[in-house]
Design an enzyme around this catalytic site. Sequence first.
Site, PDB file in Angstrom:
ATOM      1  N   CYS A  44       6.739   3.373  -5.922  1.00 27.83           N
ATOM      2  CA  CYS A  44       5.603   3.291  -6.857  1.00 27.83           C
ATOM      3  C   CYS A  44       6.080   2.813  -8.236  1.00 27.83           C
ATOM      4  O   CYS A  44       5.391   2.030  -8.900  1.00 27.83           O
ATOM      5  CB  CYS A  44       4.930   4.646  -7.005  1.00 27.83           C
ATOM      6  N   ASP A 135     -19.705  -9.685  -9.549  1.00 27.98           N
ATOM      7  CA  ASP A 135     -20.961  -9.126  -9.029  1.00 27.98           C
ATOM      8  C   ASP A 135     -20.763  -7.695  -8.508  1.00 27.98           C
ATOM      9  O   ASP A 135     -21.656  -7.144  -7.872  1.00 27.98           O
ATOM     10  CB  ASP A 135     -21.520 -10.031  -7.914  1.00 27.98           C
TER      11      ASP A 135
HETATM   12  C1  BEZ Z   1       7.694   5.943  -3.097  1.00 23.42           C
HETATM   13  O1  BEZ Z   1       6.925   5.533  -3.965  1.00 23.42           O
HETATM   14  O2  BEZ Z   1       8.885   5.689  -3.118  1.00 23.42           O
HETATM   15  C2  BEZ Z   1       7.160   6.769  -1.959  1.00 23.42           C
HETATM   16  C3  BEZ Z   1       6.095   7.617  -2.148  1.00 23.42           C
HETATM   17  C4  BEZ Z   1       5.642   8.381  -1.083  1.00 23.42           C
HETATM   18  C5  BEZ Z   1       6.250   8.258   0.146  1.00 23.42           C
HETATM   19  C6  BEZ Z   1       7.292   7.381   0.337  1.00 23.42           C
HETATM   20  C7  BEZ Z   1       7.760   6.629  -0.723  1.00 23.42           C
END
Ligand code: BEZ
Length: 218
Positions: A44, A135
């Site tokens: 993330c 829209d």
């Molecule tokens: C990650 O962002 O590394 C991750 C988050 C949840 C599960 C597996 C990886």
Amino acid sequence: MVNLGDIFPNFKAETTIGSIDFHEWLGGSWAILFSHPADYTPVCTTELGRVVQLVPEFSKRAVKMIALSCDDVVSHKGWSKDVMAYAKQSGDFPYPIISDKDRSLAVKLGMVDPAEKDAAGLALTCRAVFIIGPDKKLKLSLLYPATTGRNFAEILRVIDSLQLTASKKVATPVDWESGKPCMVVPSLSNEDAKKLFPNFTKVDLPSGKEYVRMTTEY
Ligand code: BEZ
């Protein structure tokens, strides 16, 4: 689940820029809403960092950005400093992050990843992408599991295709990139195609059917 062409459901949410009404926040703009499983997680961090680096590209296309995960706003604000440092960017975090602590949005929008749970055993959000048109209708959706990071260059490429095909009678072929040849849409007769794309060409195929019609002007 939201289907292509549906008005994207409205919702109210807490975010890093305060409370929002999603439709008000959208205004009449193109937008991308993308979810991620959790703050302070490695994949993330790379994804949100990449989107920070790509802010000028999204702005060039007039696409508003908003992220979402199950953590709270305090956590989002703390983690976003790590994201900025990881992406080697300075200044304020450039787009809002929605908090979906009770998973109500994750359930409403079909973004739950049942394979990934938090410490309390609650399912996390998957890596969803929703691209919404001016829209307020859903133009594209993608669902990736938590363990697979997305490719945001591909997401910019599909935005280019979506924005082009929203106004021109063309479709974009495999691996297309902005500026490369397009196909004339199958619903257009040869006569009408000639009017819109005077120099379009037909590709000869064994069937003799003239369904692959290319244009470099669009
Ligand atoms: C990650 O962002 O590394 C991750 C988050 C949840 C599960 C597996 C990886």
